[in-house]
Design a protein around this motif. Structure first.
Motif, PDB file in Angstrom:
ATOM      1  N   SER A  99       0.778  -1.184   0.003  1.00  0.00           N
ATOM      2  CA  SER A  99       0.154  -0.088  -0.066  1.00  0.00           C
ATOM      3  C   SER A  99       0.733   1.135   0.258  1.00  0.00           C
ATOM      4  O   SER A  99       0.721   2.121  -0.878  1.00  0.00           O
ATOM      5  N   LEU A 100       1.905   1.312   0.852  1.00  0.00           N
ATOM      6  CA  LEU A 100       2.830   2.290   0.762  1.00  0.00           C
ATOM      7  C   LEU A 100       3.542   2.406  -0.435  1.00  0.00           C
ATOM      8  O   LEU A 100       3.789   3.709  -0.829  1.00  0.00           O
ATOM      9  N   VAL A 101       4.002   1.561  -1.038  1.00  0.00           N
ATOM     10  CA  VAL A 101       4.578   1.580  -2.383  1.00  0.00           C
ATOM     11  C   VAL A 101       3.471   2.163  -3.487  1.00  0.00           C
ATOM     12  O   VAL A 101       3.946   3.059  -4.254  1.00  0.00           O
ATOM     13  N   LYS A 102       2.220   1.862  -3.428  1.00  0.00           N
ATOM     14  CA  LYS A 102       1.324   2.213  -4.240  1.00  0.00           C
ATOM     15  C   LYS A 102       1.101   3.731  -4.050  1.00  0.00           C
ATOM     16  O   LYS A 102       1.189   4.565  -5.125  1.00  0.00           O
ATOM     17  N   TYR A 103       1.073   4.346  -2.946  1.00  0.00           N
ATOM     18  CA  TYR A 103       1.006   5.658  -2.741  1.00  0.00           C
ATOM     19  C   TYR A 103       2.145   6.614  -2.988  1.00  0.00           C
ATOM     20  O   TYR A 103       2.075   7.511  -3.501  1.00  0.00           O
ATOM     21  N   ARG A 104       3.372   5.893  -2.656  1.00  0.00           N
ATOM     22  CA  ARG A 104       4.680   6.743  -3.248  1.00  0.00           C
ATOM     23  C   ARG A 104       4.499   6.744  -4.808  1.00  0.00           C
ATOM     24  O   ARG A 104       4.920   7.900  -5.348  1.00  0.00           O
ATOM     25  N   ASN A 105       4.185   5.728  -5.286  1.00  0.00           N
ATOM     26  CA  ASN A 105       4.283   5.757  -6.949  1.00  0.00           C
ATOM     27  C   ASN A 105       3.259   6.814  -7.489  1.00  0.00           C
ATOM     28  O   ASN A 105       3.339   7.385  -8.486  1.00  0.00           O
ATOM     29  N   TRP A 106       1.925   6.860  -6.860  1.00  0.00           N
ATOM     30  CA  TRP A 106       1.066   7.910  -7.138  1.00  0.00           C
ATOM     31  C   TRP A 106       1.463   9.134  -6.846  1.00  0.00           C
ATOM     32  O   TRP A 106       1.294  10.161  -7.789  1.00  0.00           O
ATOM     33  N   VAL A 107       2.458   9.532  -5.802  1.00  0.00           N
ATOM     34  CA  VAL A 107       2.842  10.798  -5.734  1.00  0.00           C
ATOM     35  C   VAL A 107       3.829  11.109  -6.785  1.00  0.00           C
ATOM     36  O   VAL A 107       3.989  12.035  -7.317  1.00  0.00           O
ATOM     37  N   GLU A 108       4.800  10.198  -7.337  1.00  0.00           N
ATOM     38  CA  GLU A 108       5.869  10.296  -8.344  1.00  0.00           C
ATOM     39  C   GLU A 108       4.846  10.480  -9.700  1.00  0.00           C
ATOM     40  O   GLU A 108       5.471  11.433 -10.483  1.00  0.00           O
ATOM     41  N   GLU A 109       3.995   9.865  -9.850  1.00  0.00           N
ATOM     42  CA  GLU A 109       3.201  10.055 -11.161  1.00  0.00           C
ATOM     43  C   GLU A 109       2.489  11.432 -11.227  1.00  0.00           C
ATOM     44  O   GLU A 109       2.472  11.789 -12.101  1.00  0.00           O
ATOM     45  N   SER A 110       2.159  11.946 -10.005  1.00  0.00           N
ATOM     46  CA  SER A 110       1.533  13.118  -9.755  1.00  0.00           C
ATOM     47  C   SER A 110       2.622  14.126 -10.265  1.00  0.00           C
ATOM     48  O   SER A 110       2.130  15.201 -10.935  1.00  0.00           O
ATOM     49  N   TRP A 111       3.621  14.014  -9.592  1.00  0.00           N
ATOM     50  CA  TRP A 111       4.734  14.956 -10.117  1.00  0.00           C
ATOM     51  C   TRP A 111       5.158  14.905 -11.610  1.00  0.00           C
ATOM     52  O   TRP A 111       5.348  15.915 -12.107  1.00  0.00           O
ATOM     53  N   ALA A 112       5.346  13.689 -12.124  1.00  0.00           N
ATOM     54  CA  ALA A 112       5.483  13.699 -13.381  1.00  0.00           C
ATOM     55  C   ALA A 112       4.265  14.310 -14.278  1.00  0.00           C
ATOM     56  O   ALA A 112       4.540  14.824 -15.319  1.00  0.00           O
ATOM     57  N   GLN A 113       3.031  14.351 -14.160  1.00  0.00           N
ATOM     58  CA  GLN A 113       1.919  15.058 -14.783  1.00  0.00           C
ATOM     59  C   GLN A 113       2.573  16.578 -14.686  1.00  0.00           C
ATOM     60  O   GLN A 113       2.281  17.265 -15.697  1.00  0.00           O
ATOM     61  N   ILE A 114       2.910  17.079 -13.561  1.00  0.00           N
ATOM     62  CA  ILE A 114       3.390  18.392 -13.589  1.00  0.00           C
ATOM     63  C   ILE A 114       4.544  18.965 -14.094  1.00  0.00           C
ATOM     64  O   ILE A 114       4.518  19.762 -15.006  1.00  0.00           O
ATOM     65  N   ASP A 115       5.493  17.855 -14.433  1.00  0.00           N
ATOM     66  CA  ASP A 115       6.645  17.858 -15.304  1.00  0.00           C
ATOM     67  C   ASP A 115       6.383  17.978 -16.624  1.00  0.00           C
ATOM     68  O   ASP A 115       6.874  18.698 -17.497  1.00  0.00           O
ATOM     69  N   VAL A 116       5.431  17.090 -17.130  1.00  0.00           N
ATOM     70  CA  VAL A 116       4.769  17.291 -18.247  1.00  0.00           C
ATOM     71  C   VAL A 116       4.348  18.497 -18.797  1.00  0.00           C
ATOM     72  O   VAL A 116       4.643  18.760 -19.934  1.00  0.00           O
ATOM     73  N   GLN A 117       3.455  19.235 -18.055  1.00  0.00           N
ATOM     74  CA  GLN A 117       2.876  20.485 -18.413  1.00  0.00           C
ATOM     75  C   GLN A 117       4.078  21.519 -18.366  1.00  0.00           C
ATOM     76  O   GLN A 117       3.741  22.508 -19.170  1.00  0.00           O
ATOM     77  N   LEU A 118       4.993  21.388 -17.414  1.00  0.00           N
ATOM     78  CA  LEU A 118       6.201  22.381 -17.374  1.00  0.00           C
ATOM     79  C   LEU A 118       6.823  22.293 -18.581  1.00  0.00           C
ATOM     80  O   LEU A 118       7.382  23.383 -19.182  1.00  0.00           O
ATOM     81  N   GLY A 172      20.162  19.136 -11.143  1.00  0.00           N
ATOM     82  CA  GLY A 172      20.388  18.979  -9.990  1.00  0.00           C
ATOM     83  C   GLY A 172      19.401  20.155  -9.107  1.00  0.00           C
ATOM     84  O   GLY A 172      19.336  20.064  -7.829  1.00  0.00           O
ATOM     85  N   ASN A 173      18.368  20.358  -9.642  1.00  0.00           N
ATOM     86  CA  ASN A 173      17.269  21.172  -8.917  1.00  0.00           C
ATOM     87  C   ASN A 173      16.427  20.306  -8.290  1.00  0.00           C
ATOM     88  O   ASN A 173      16.059  19.183  -8.659  1.00  0.00           O
ATOM     89  N   SER A 174      16.153  20.726  -7.151  1.00  0.00           N
ATOM     90  CA  SER A 174      15.107  19.972  -6.267  1.00  0.00           C
ATOM     91  C   SER A 174      13.707  20.187  -6.880  1.00  0.00           C
ATOM     92  O   SER A 174      13.478  21.342  -7.590  1.00  0.00           O
ATOM     93  N   ARG A 175      12.827  19.868  -6.443  1.00  0.00           N
ATOM     94  CA  ARG A 175      11.383  20.042  -6.760  1.00  0.00           C
ATOM     95  C   ARG A 175      10.968  21.391  -6.274  1.00  0.00           C
ATOM     96  O   ARG A 175      10.110  22.040  -7.125  1.00  0.00           O
ATOM     97  N   ASN A 176      11.460  21.885  -5.202  1.00  0.00           N
ATOM     98  CA  ASN A 176      11.098  23.256  -4.653  1.00  0.00           C
ATOM     99  C   ASN A 176      11.969  24.473  -5.607  1.00  0.00           C
ATOM    100  O   ASN A 176      11.296  25.338  -5.897  1.00  0.00           O
ATOM    101  N   ASP A 177      13.038  23.935  -6.144  1.00  0.00           N
ATOM    102  CA  ASP A 177      13.781  24.960  -7.190  1.00  0.00           C
ATOM    103  C   ASP A 177      12.954  25.082  -8.074  1.00  0.00           C
ATOM    104  O   ASP A 177      12.962  25.911  -8.743  1.00  0.00           O
ATOM    105  N   GLU A 178      12.640  23.950  -8.959  1.00  0.00           N
ATOM    106  CA  GLU A 178      11.567  23.742 -10.022  1.00  0.00           C
ATOM    107  C   GLU A 178      10.624  24.551  -9.968  1.00  0.00           C
ATOM    108  O   GLU A 178      10.178  25.410 -10.770  1.00  0.00           O
ATOM    109  N   MET A 179       9.862  24.635  -8.729  1.00  0.00           N
ATOM    110  CA  MET A 179       8.523  25.322  -8.572  1.00  0.00           C
ATOM    111  C   MET A 179       8.777  26.723  -8.475  1.00  0.00           C
ATOM    112  O   MET A 179       8.160  27.626  -8.971  1.00  0.00           O
ATOM    113  N   GLU A 180      10.141  27.228  -7.976  1.00  0.00           N
ATOM    114  CA  GLU A 180      10.458  28.599  -7.865  1.00  0.00           C
ATOM    115  C   GLU A 180      10.656  29.181  -9.069  1.00  0.00           C
ATOM    116  O   GLU A 180      10.112  30.369  -9.409  1.00  0.00           O
ATOM    117  N   ALA A 181      11.430  28.250  -9.817  1.00  0.00           N
ATOM    118  CA  ALA A 181      11.684  28.885 -11.305  1.00  0.00           C
ATOM    119  C   ALA A 181      10.384  28.938 -11.954  1.00  0.00           C
ATOM    120  O   ALA A 181      10.162  30.006 -12.818  1.00  0.00           O
TER     121      ALA A 181
END
Length: 183
Positions: free
Chosen positions: A23-42, A81-90
């Motif tokens: 269950s934890l693996v599933k939720y962690r993968n959902w988080v990564e997939e959600s980030w990937a969706q942001i990344d696609v739009q960016l 080398g940007n973190s997610r926070n750095d990417e969102m700041e940019a």
């Protein structure tokens, strides 16, 4: 009889452990997939910006500073080398630059009527909306994951296997201020 009860308890605990871990693996993968969706739009916005800048350049030659700010912010988006926070700041800086770029169209009626500019502006507006939706989806997914990681008894399995809390995306403080509207 006691041995049978102990065996059943051990089997139930092992099954619980496996189910919780999966269950934890599933939720962690959902988080990564959600980030990937942001990344696609960016990335989509990243690819649209050079076309928009080139269209505006022809009309607004002396607005070089605004164009350079947009290009610089775009280039910072996917710096290695940007973190997610750095990417969102940019991302936030790029959004501000795009607002300035779109404001330029008010000063140039020919640009405002240019079909390429209008099409690119519409596509970027749609992409901005998709980014906003993706951010909301990411935060919702992170919240569900964090609840899972921090809840008892799941937190025991999470800590043993290194599942840690994730940070949600937040709006920068300057964007939380009330907007002053004057007529």
């Amino acid at each position: 009889m006691t041995l049978l009860i102990v065996g059943i308890v051990v089997v139930v605990l092992i099954l619980f452990w496996f189910a919780t871990y999966n269950s934890l693996v599933k939720y962690r993968n959902w988080v990564e997939e959600s980030w990937a969706q942001i990344d696609v739009q960016l990335k989509r916005r990243y690819d649209l910006i050079p076309n928009l800048v080139e269209t505006v350049k022809g009309y607004a030659k002396h607005e070089r500073e605004t164009l350079e700010q947009v290009i610089e912010a775009r280039n910072r988006m996917f710096t290695q080398g940007n973190s997610r926070n750095d990417e969102m700041e940019a991302n936030n800086q790029l959004s501000a630059g795009l607002k300035s770029l779109f404001a330029l169209s008010e000063s140039y009626p020919d640009l405002k009527a240019n079909q390429n500019f209008l099409m690119l502006q519409e596509e970027l507006t749609g992409t901005e909306n998709k980014i906003a939706y993706s951010r909301q989806s990411y935060n919702k997914t992170v919240m569900a994951y964090n609840i899972k990681v921090q809840s008892i008894p799941t937190n025991i399995v999470a800590s043993v296997h290194g599942f840690t809390r994730r940070e949600m995306l937040e709006t920068p403080a300057e964007e939380r201020q009330n907007v002053k509207v004057s007529f």
